[in-house]
Write an enzyme that holds these catalytic residues in place. Structure first.
Site, mmCIF file in Angstrom:
data_model
loop_
_atom_site.group_PDB
_atom_site.id
_atom_site.type_symbol
_atom_site.label_atom_id
_atom_site.label_comp_id
_atom_site.label_asym_id
_atom_site.label_seq_id
_atom_site.Cartn_x
_atom_site.Cartn_y
_atom_site.Cartn_z
ATOM 1 N N SER A 203 43.834 15.596 31.948
ATOM 2 C CA SER A 203 44.940 16.409 31.294
ATOM 3 C C SER A 203 43.870 17.674 30.419
ATOM 4 C CB SER A 203 45.575 15.716 29.950
ATOM 5 O OG SER A 203 44.595 15.117 28.992
ATOM 6 N N ALA B 203 42.536 22.306 34.118
ATOM 7 C CA ALA B 203 43.162 22.029 35.744
ATOM 8 C C ALA B 203 44.223 21.188 35.676
ATOM 9 C CB ALA B 203 41.886 21.760 36.324
ATOM 10 N N GLY B 204 44.260 20.087 35.133
ATOM 11 C CA GLY B 204 45.457 19.273 35.136
ATOM 12 C C GLY B 204 46.909 20.061 34.549
ATOM 13 N N HIS C 142 22.770 24.879 31.453
ATOM 14 C CA HIS C 142 23.290 25.967 30.655
ATOM 15 C C HIS C 142 22.067 26.219 29.819
ATOM 16 C CE1 HIS C 142 25.242 28.746 27.919
ATOM 17 N NE2 HIS C 142 26.218 28.529 28.599
ATOM 18 N N ARG D 45 22.248 31.793 35.677
ATOM 19 C CA ARG D 45 22.132 30.771 34.783
ATOM 20 C C ARG D 45 20.945 29.888 35.197
ATOM 21 N NH1 ARG D 45 28.157 28.522 32.647
ATOM 22 N NH2 ARG D 45 28.500 30.261 31.306
#
EC number: 1.3.5.1
Length: 533
Positions: free
Chosen positions: A9, A12-13, A229, A266
């Site tokens: 959820s 994307a969901g 990151h 990155r």
């Protein structure tokens, strides 16, 4: 009306859920946590899209291809970049509160690897505000949510290689349930929690969807590519958004001197920080020169995070940082329709490999990917389910998983799996991190296989049925070990350096492997791997 089951959820969901609903499907979203706790909230910097004459879609495509280090598929990248303005306008239409420039237009900033300011943002809370906006829209649309459902396995008819649904542990009751559907979408996020305290990810990012997918017969692609990151807080690995560098922040060494291009891709910036820390022991992010008013307006979250987790105020002090595991470029292999190698099984977002990020994701493309492909995936799944409704077939998966959960309670706990989990995180960070070599990778693989043998001696101490988080975390650990083996085998196989995969013993790209994807799958429970163009 087709029935679409969405597992996960996050952004994307939820985008997929709205799209499938608009396409006429009945949608159920099942998730092990609440939607607003999704990893999407950590995508703070912005969403790439070209607006204005100073930039072009061709430049966006070129930047993404360059960042992908030869592993991005140009056709899918072009689709994503071409649909980017429409995706941002759609987010604006549903209520995402973008920051505005002096003309009242959606504000944009430059993120690492970009040739122009194209990251549309909402202060430094872009992902969080997108997530809340999407959830509000899903509630308005009447979409059914089943929270506290931990994915166990996919239900697949072996004769037709067709997904029929999935099984879940209902955490609150301890019961094992199945949800049948005409189409299943996996939107379960990445696997950054493998790195434990060395990751910007939530502890929930345990790769459950990928592990279930490979057990179900789906193929995984490029699992060795994990983005670090450059700027996580040194002591906690809490993310300091790229928006801080995009706004003009500096990276400085222990003497206060700049040592790299802050807005390079990155992988380049993260390795530069890694090397500088090896020399001097410390690297800092400096945003003091931006001024308190600017920081409070544009970077309020970064100031709060530094104050809470490092005890420093970045208006007046340097922010101690380090690279941390952040994003999974690898994932479940999907075609242009977002479908996996298992019929009726779709995947989207960080758990999927749409071949848009390749060996290194361009900053600002993660939110863009989940919106563009989420809209495509939801529509495609709804249409597939309507055209090919799932047959009503008996399947033993529910019984198998019920017996599995019952059997786990009989595992001894002679070995503390939490200690093994911490050990796995540390050896991954040190040997499957920013720099790698054959000896270190093979040592990790040996440790993983030993953990696999010891798993029956690491069962949960809590034998209760209701709300047993100890049980959930043990099953998550099993998924981590399964994926860890795949990641390390993939990293050993790729004897070259490309993007986020840097081998000290093979520091150059291997031109013979240009465009070759590492594909892994299982046959009768045995891990298989190959390189495929």
């Amino acid at each position: 009306m087709s029935k679409v089951l969405i597992v996960g959820s996050g952004g994307a969901g939820l985008v997929s859920a709205l799209s499938a609903t608009e396409s006429g499907a009945k949608v159920i979203v099942a998730s092990k946590t609440l939607p607003t706790r999704s990893q999407t909230s950590m995508a703070q910097g912005g969403m790439n899209a070209v607006f204005g004459s100073e930039d072009s879609i061709e430049n966006h495509i070129a930047d993404t291809l360059r960042s992908s280090a030869g592993l991005g598929e140009e056709g899918r990248i072009a689709l994503m970049c071409e649909k980017a303005p429409e995706a941002v306008r759609w987010c604006n239409t549903i209520g995402l509160p973008f920051s505005r420039d002096e003309k009242g237009e959606i504000a944009r900033r430059t993120l690492g690897g970009a040739s122009a300011p194209r990251a549309c943002y909402a202060q430094d809370y872009t992902g969080l505000k997108l997530l809340h906006t999407l959830y509000d829209q899903c509630l308005k649309a009447g979409i059914e949510f089943r929270n506290d459902r931990f994915l166990l396995n996919l239900i697949v008819d072996q004769e037709t290689n067709r997904a029929l649904g999935a099984t879940f542990l209902h955490i609150e009751t301890g019961e094992v349930e199945e949800i049948r559907a005409d189409a299943v979408i996996l939107a379960t996020g990445g696997y950054g929690a493998l790195y434990g305290k060395h990751s910007t990810n939530s502890v929930q990012a345990t790769g459950d969807g990928l592990a279930a997918a490979v057990r179900a017969g789906a193929r995984l692609a490029d699992m060795e590519f994990i983005q670090f990151h450059p700027t996580a807080l040194k002591n906690s690995s809490i993310l300091i958004s790229e928006s801080a560098r995009g706004a003009g922040g500096y990276l400085v060494d222990s003497e206060g001197e700049r040592f790299t291009d802050e807005l390079a891709p990155r992988d380049v910036v993260a390795r530069a920080i890694h090397d500088e820390m090896a020399k001097s022991g410390a690297v800092y992010l400096d945003i003091r020169h931006l001024g308190e008013d600017f920081i409070n307006h544009e970077l309020p979250q970064e100031r709060k995070l530094a104050q809470i987790y490092e005890g420093i105020d970045p208006v007046h002090e340097l922010i101690p940082i380090k690279p941390s595991a952040h994003y999974s470029m690898g994932g479940i292999e999907v075609n242009e329709k977002c479908m996996t190698s298992v019929s009726a099984l779709f995947a989207v977002g960080e758990c999927a490999n749409h071949k848009t990020h390749g060996a290194n994701r361009l900053g600002g493309n993660s939110l863009l990917e989940l919106v563009v492909f989420g809209r495509e995936c939801g529509k495609n799944a709804a249409e597939y389910g309507a055209l090919h409704p799932a047959p009503v077939l008996e399947n033993m998966q529910l019984a198998k998983d019920t017996n599995f959960v019952r059997g786990v309670m009989y595992f001894t706990n002679q070995i503390d799996f939490y200690q093994k989990q911490e050990m796995l995180a540390n050896i991954f960070y040190n040997n499957v991190g920013l720099v790698r070599d054959d000896m270190g990778l093979k040592a990790v693989l040996g440790a993983i296989r030993q953990m696999q043998k010891e798993l029956p001696f690491m069962g949960p101490r809590d034998k209760s049925k209701v709300c047993n988080t100890n049980l959930v975390e043990f099953i998550e650990f099993g998924n981590k070990i399964e994926l860890a083996e795949i990641i390390v085998v993939s990293a050993i196989s790729r004897v070259e350096s490309r993007g986020a995969h840097y081998r000290l013993d093979a520091p150059e790209r291997n031109d013979r492997m240009f465009g070759a994807h590492t594909i892994t799958w299982k046959e009768d429970g045995v891990l298989c791997a190959d390189f495929i163009q």
